[in-house]
Design a protein around this motif. Structure first.
Motif: not given
Length: 527
Positions: A439-440, A443
């Motif tokens: 997810a990082e 993002e």
């Protein structure tokens, strides 16, 4: 080796030996009686008898008194003269003092070797009983166990179960469609129950290395069965944990041991002290399971002996399977006590010499009404029996003596160090970590894409602005082309004339002459 365990002397003059036949030792039994009537001593002498016959024994020590099995009694003891007198009365002329091979266990690891199981081995039914869950909450526990199996998430300790429940809650929408409703309130209630269990020390029951059944079924080098003693004085502060653990152990024996039919002696004898705790407020499914285990486990060579204050504590279906009985005195002060006393008396084979109901009320400390299986497994008639004295120490060991027994145990060091291998908690933590990292990265990629888009938009805007300026300049130049050409021509001519007049004027002066000499002199100087 004798074919039976001498319990005591019965009959009119207490000379008739009352023995528990080893070949019927796996037919289960009952030791009952009010507090202080001698149940602990009866348990102690039966454990001694089975050990001498080469039968391993497992028992729980609720008051700490049974640790004396590891130490020989002494002629200097204050009860020695009473023992001698009783032995003469019952014709027990082979009595001697001796110790027995003992292994101490303790769920908390303080007074014996740690004893553990895994959450998976405990199973959803017993775990739900331990946590006191409702039917709906038990359903969620069953779903969690199914998910554990299908997704390869081993449930070893409490943190594994807690982590899996969190995961089930986060994925409740998907799981509900497949397995049934998973509500946040049910998961919350289970988590609170797990927290209470953890605060009671129950987390120490779950983990690895888990108990190997072979370690409670050992015989010593001299052929005697080892007596495994579970320290239960502290454990009794959590009666649900105590009862559930012992029931789990019975279930494991039932599932793991092979069928042996009718052996000459039991493979293991299991004493369940404070048996009423097993049945208090127990759901029918649990009682049915105990009945099933009691009915079938004898074919595995295991004898189960329930120790309790009143036979009424044991359900009738289970009580009917207990062939060997030692009934110490019962107190009957209330109508309910009277009713229970009558029920207890009715479960014995009548003896025309005395009234069983009155005998159960009248027997003194160290005396009991006994009925033991005899030829063809038929219960003997009830007899008033003087119980024989124990050969081991009557009373507990001191702390130093207990520590010495633990240190010299054949399993010393095997269970003391906790193992924490990869299981549901670690797998789910890694999944969460990987998901967070992904997810990082996503993002960061999104932020980079947005920044690149902004830069491209700014560049496009700048290019468009330059194009507009260029077009504007072109339009202006095209519009004023004629006028600007004539204006530039006349201006150029004017400037050129002025520059020429200035040059001629300077050449006429002194400066002009110097420049000309310099130039001409340079030209002719080399000639």
């Amino acid at each position: 080796m004798s074919d039976g365990i001498f319990i005591g002397g019965g009959g009119v003059d207490y000379k008739d030996p009352q023995s528990l036949l080893l070949k019927y030792g796996n037919r289960h039994g009952l030791i009952a009686g009010a507090t202080g009537t001698g149940k602990t001593v009866t348990l102690q002498i039966m454990a001694e008898g089975f050990s001498d016959a080469g039968v391993p024994v497992f028992l729980s020590d609720v008051k700490g008194d049974l640790s004396g099995l590891a130490k020989a009694g002494s002629a200097e003891g204050k009860l020695h003269s009473a023992f001698q007198s009783r032995n003469e009365t019952i014709n027990f002329d082979t009595f001697d003092y001796k110790d027995f091979p003992v292994t101490f266990w303790d769920l908390f690891g303080e007074q014996g070797h740690p004893i553990r199981t895994t959450v998976a081995e405990m199973g959803p039914l017993l775990l739900s009983r331990l946590l006191g869950l409702t039917d709906a909450q038990e359903g969620v526990i069953n779903i969690a166990f199914r998910v554990s199996d299908e997704q390869g998430l081993p449930l070893l300790d409490l943190k594994d179960l807690q982590a899996l429940l969190v995961w089930c809650g986060e994925n409740a929408d998907q799981l509900t469609l497949r397995y049934g409703n998973i509500s946040a309130s049910s998961i919350g209630a289970i988590q609170r129950s797990l927290l209470v269990l953890e605060n009671q020390g129950g987390d120490k029951l779950f983990g690895e290395p888990a108990l190997e059944l072979s370690d409670i079924m050992r015989t010593d080098t001299d052929g005697r069965g080892r007596i495994s003693i579970l320290a239960a004085d502290k454990l009794m502060s959590s009666p649900g944990l105590y009862a559930t653990f012992l029931l789990w152990l019975l279930s494991e024996l039932f599932e793991e041991l092979p069928e042996v039919g009718n052996p000459d002696k039991p493979k293991l004898v299991f004493f369940f002290d404070e048996a009423h705790l097993l049945f208090d407020d127990a759901p029918k499914a649990l009682v049915d399971k105990v009945e099933q285990v009691a009915r079938l486990i004898r074919s595995k060579g295991v004898g189960v002996y329930f120790v309790t204050q009143n036979p009424a504590d044991v359900p009738d279906d289970i009580l009917g399977q207990l062939g060997n009985r030692v009934q110490h005195a019962l107190r009957a002060f209330t109508a309910r006590d009277q009713k229970n006393l009558v029920r207890a008396a009715e479960t014995y084979r009548p003896n025309p010499r005395f009234d069983i109901e009155h005998a159960i009320k009248e027997v003194g400390t160290g005396e009991a009404v006994t009925s033991l299986l005899e030829a063809k497994g038929v219960p003997s008639v009830a007899e008033r029996t003087l119980i024989r004295p124990p050969s081991s120490q009557l009373g507990p060991l001191n702390a130093m003596e207990r520590a010495g027994v633990i240190a010299t145990s054949p399993i010393a060091g095997k269970y003391e160090t906790v193992l924490d291998r990869e299981s549901a908690f670690e797998v789910l933590s890694k999944r969460a970590s990987d998901a967070a990292a992904a997810a990082e990265e996503a993002e960061a990629a999104e932020v980079a894409a947005e920044l690149a888009a902004k830069e491209a938009k700014a560049e496009e805007k700048k290019r468009a602005e330059l194009e507009r300026e260029f077009k504007k300049a072109r339009r202006y130049e095209t519009k004023s082309y004629g006028k600007s050409t004539s204006r530039r021509s006349s201006k150029t001519t004017s400037i050129g004339g002025s520059v020429a007049d200035l040059v001629i004027k300077e050449l006429k002066g002194t400066t002009g002459r110097r420049i000309v000499r310099g130039i001409l002199g340079g030209l002719f100087k080399g000639r």
